[in-house]
Design an enzyme around this catalytic site. Sequence first.
Site, mmCIF file in Angstrom:
data_model
loop_
_atom_site.group_PDB
_atom_site.id
_atom_site.type_symbol
_atom_site.label_atom_id
_atom_site.label_comp_id
_atom_site.label_asym_id
_atom_site.label_seq_id
_atom_site.Cartn_x
_atom_site.Cartn_y
_atom_site.Cartn_z
ATOM 1 N N ASP A 20 39.880 -0.548 30.963
ATOM 2 C CA ASP A 20 39.226 -0.231 29.689
ATOM 3 C C ASP A 20 37.810 0.247 29.996
ATOM 4 O OD1 ASP A 20 38.357 -2.020 26.597
ATOM 5 O OD2 ASP A 20 37.887 -0.031 27.366
ATOM 6 N N ASP A 92 35.479 -2.968 21.573
ATOM 7 C CA ASP A 92 34.627 -3.024 22.769
ATOM 8 C C ASP A 92 34.484 -4.440 23.312
ATOM 9 O OD1 ASP A 92 33.732 -0.534 21.181
ATOM 10 O OD2 ASP A 92 32.908 -0.235 23.196
ATOM 11 N N HIS A 135 26.703 -9.615 19.263
ATOM 12 C CA HIS A 135 27.558 -8.713 18.477
ATOM 13 C C HIS A 135 28.679 -9.453 17.751
ATOM 14 C CE1 HIS A 135 25.540 -5.265 20.099
ATOM 15 N NE2 HIS A 135 25.847 -5.595 21.336
ATOM 16 N N HIS A 174 21.059 -2.984 22.340
ATOM 17 C CA HIS A 174 22.042 -2.782 21.270
ATOM 18 C C HIS A 174 21.644 -3.614 20.056
ATOM 19 C CE1 HIS A 174 24.411 -2.008 24.997
ATOM 20 N NE2 HIS A 174 24.912 -1.027 24.267
ATOM 21 N N ASP A 265 19.637 -4.684 29.068
ATOM 22 C CA ASP A 265 20.115 -3.298 29.113
ATOM 23 C C ASP A 265 19.057 -2.362 28.512
ATOM 24 O OD1 ASP A 265 22.679 -4.201 26.635
ATOM 25 O OD2 ASP A 265 20.489 -4.352 26.578
ATOM 26 N N TYR A 305 23.334 -4.318 32.432
ATOM 27 C CA TYR A 305 24.509 -3.848 33.192
ATOM 28 C C TYR A 305 24.136 -3.130 34.465
ATOM 29 C CZ TYR A 305 26.201 -5.396 28.795
ATOM 30 O OH TYR A 305 26.421 -6.193 27.704
HETATM 31 N N1 LIG Z 1 29.801 2.946 27.221
HETATM 32 C C1 LIG Z 1 30.565 1.755 26.984
HETATM 33 C C2 LIG Z 1 30.540 1.383 25.512
HETATM 34 C C3 LIG Z 1 30.246 -0.104 25.379
HETATM 35 N N2 LIG Z 1 29.896 -0.438 24.020
HETATM 36 C C4 LIG Z 1 29.716 -1.875 23.812
HETATM 37 C C5 LIG Z 1 28.430 -2.349 24.451
HETATM 38 C C6 LIG Z 1 28.215 -3.820 24.180
HETATM 39 C C7 LIG Z 1 26.896 -4.288 24.776
HETATM 40 C C8 LIG Z 1 26.635 -5.699 24.549
HETATM 41 S S1 LIG Z 1 24.978 -6.189 24.975
HETATM 42 ZN ZN LIG Z 2 23.300 -4.768 24.857
#
Ligand SMILES: NCCCNCCCCCS
Ligand SMILES: [Zn+2]
Length: 667
Positions: A20, A92, A135, A174, A265, A305
Site C-alpha cells: 500500500d 490511509d 487523525h 498534517h 514530518d 517519516y
Molecule cells: N503520500 C502518502 C499519503 C499518506 N497520507 C496519510 C498521511 C498520514 C500522516 C500522519 S502524521
Molecule cells: Zn503528519
Amino acid sequence: MGTALIYDEEMTKYKLLWVDPACKIEVPERLTVSHGALVRNGLTDRCICLPVREAVDAEILLVHSEEYLEAVKQTPHMTLEDLKEFTLQYGDVYFHPNIYHCAKLAVGSALQLVDSVLMGKVKNGMALVRPPGHHSMRSAANGFCVFNNVAIAAQYAKQKYGVKRILIVDWDIHHGQGVQYCFEDDPSVLYFSWHRYEHQKFWPNLKDSDYDIVGKGEGAGFNINVPWNKVGMENSDYLSVFCHLLLPIAYEFCPDLVLVCAGFDSAIGDPEGEMCATPDIFAHLTYLLMNLAEGKLCAVLEGGYNLTSLAQSVCQTVQTLLGDPLPPLTNLTGPCRSTLESLQCVRAAHRQHWSCLRHAVDLPTFEISTKRIKLSGEGNKDEAEVGEEQKSPEEKIWPEPPKRICPPVCSAVVLPDGVVCPDACERLSSSEDLGPHLLTLKNDFLKDADDGAVTALSRVFSLIDKMKNNEIRNGLALVGDAAMTMTCVVQYVAAEVDSRVFLVCVGNGNIPSHVIEDGKTLVVQIKDEDTEEQGSKYYVPVCLKKGCTDTSGFAQAMFSLLLPLGYQYNPSLVLLVRMPGSGVCDIMWQQLTGLLQSFAHGHTLVLLQEDDKACVGPTASILLGNPAPPLGQLPASLKEDAEAVERLRSRLQADWNLLLTTAPENG
Ligand SMILES: NCCCNCCCCCS
Ligand SMILES: [Zn+2]
C-alpha cells in the site's frame, strides 16, 4: 524535577503486511531510530524513564465510540485477508494483529505522561509512540492512527485532574482533524494546528482544515488552523506564526496544561511535508511553549517519516525539555508571501475572538482570500526562491544541529556584601582577581566613581567574560547605578569584533546615542514617557500609556516586537536592564527573563538596581531554569498602546521582516 521519557519497543512490533504505497512510510524504524538517537546522545540517561501501560476501555471511550472500539478489538484474531478487508473501510491506515495492543500502549503512554506531570513527579516529558493518533476520529481510524492519543489525554486530564484549560499544539505537517472534531465546540481545549494545505489540494483535502474554521458554538475561537499553501516553508515561517499568532493567543488563554502533537514530518527532508525547517527549530518551538502553564508540557509523537530529520528533531525536543541551552537560529530570512497571506487570514478570522488581535491595524477590512488562482509555473515558496532546483525530500541535505553544551555553572551573581546569594547561584567572590581591566576601566569608564562601583563593574565584566567562555550560562548583578552599568557593559562588549548585544531596557531612562549608532547593539526600551524621537533601526522605543504596569501591552510588545527582533538580530549577548521605578510586575519580568533565554545560547546578563534587591530571588529562579508563574488570562491592551505598537512594527518591518504579518500589497 526532571523530564519523563516514555518508550517501549513493543510499539515497534507491528508493520504493513501488504502493498500500500500510501502507508509504506509508517515503519517501526521510526521509533527505533528516535530512541536510538536519544540513547546515543546520552539523553535517555538524563530522563526519568517511565513504564508504558495499556489504556483501558473507559479511557479509550473518552473519545471513541463503543462500536468502533469493539470493531478494533476483533483485529488481533483476524486473518490477513480479514485485516485487509477491515482496513478498506478507513483511509490511509493499515491494521495488523498486534496494532490494537500497540494502540492501547500508545494511549497508555500519553496517559502515563499526563499523570506524572499533573502529579508533580516530573516537570515535563515526551512519549515516543506508534501508532500516532491525531487523525483518528470517534468511529474511524485514519492517517496511520487508530486511537487519538492526545485527544484522549486531554479528556483524561480534564476528568481526572479537573484541569480547566488545555492548549494542544499540533506542529505535525498534517491537520489533526481528529483532534479538531473532538474539541471544536469545547472552549476548555484550544487546538492549534498548522498543516500543508495547498488550497485543499493536499491530504486530507478537507475544507475543515482552512483558516476560517474557528470552532463552533461555545468553542468558537478555540480552534486555530494555519494552512501552508506552499511547500518549502522555513524556520522563519514557523517562528512568525508562533510570535504573531500562537503565543499571543496562548498567553491570553493561559492554559493549565500544554499537550503537543509532536509530529516531525514538518521538518526538512520529510517526504510528506516537503518543508525546509531544520530540526533545531523544534528546540525553540518547545522552549517557547515551556513558558506557558508553568512548564507543564507533554509532547506525544505523531508523524515524522524521514528517519534522519526525525531522530534529530526528537533529540532537539528532549534536550530542550531537559533545560539545555537553545541553539541560535541562523539566517532567518523572514516569512514568505504565502505565509503572510495565511497569517493575515487567520488573524482576521480570529480577531473577534481574541483581544490580543482586536486592535491589530494590519488586518484588511476586506476578506482576503488565499484561494488565489495559482499563477502558472508557480513553484514552492515565492517566485524569487523558485530558482533553486527542486530536490526530492530525500536528497535534501542540512547541517547536523549544533552541539548544545551546558556550561558548568548556570547562574553567577554579583551582589553587594550583605545581600544573600540565592540558592544554586554562584557568587562571584570578592577575591576574584579584578584583572587588568581595573585600571583601563577606571580611565575609560568611571572617572570619578568610588572604588565600590569600580569593583562591582569589574565583576560585571567578569560575568561577561565567563559567558563568552561558556563557563557560565547567565548572570545577574545588583548594582548602584543600573543605567551607568548598562552603558559601560555595552561599551565593554562593543569592543569585541563580532559582538551583538540585544539590550532590553525595562523602564524609563536615557540610552546614550553612541550605544545605538554602532549597529552592534539593538535596543528595545519599554517605557511610559512619550518619546518625541521615532527611534531608528537599532533603537526601538515602546511607549505604553500606563507604562510597564500594563501587562497586556507589555505582553503584546514582547511577542510582536521583542521576540521577532531578537530572533532576526541573533545576538551574542542579551542584556536585560530593570530601570528603577519601572513598575513592571514581577511575573511579567519573570516571563520576559524566561523568553529572552531563547537567544545567545541563553547568555543573559540581568542588571538590577540596589533598591530592586527584592527582585534578585525571583529573577535568579528563572535564570536557573524554573518556569515563570502564569500571567493569568490577559485582558485587551489599551487601544492606543496596541496601535502604537502596530505603527512601530510597520515602521520597522522594512528593516526587520520577521515583524511582518501581512502580505505587501504590491504584486
Ligand atoms: N503520500 C502518502 C499519503 C499518506 N497520507 C496519510 C498521511 C498520514 C500522516 C500522519 S502524521
Ligand atoms: Zn503528519
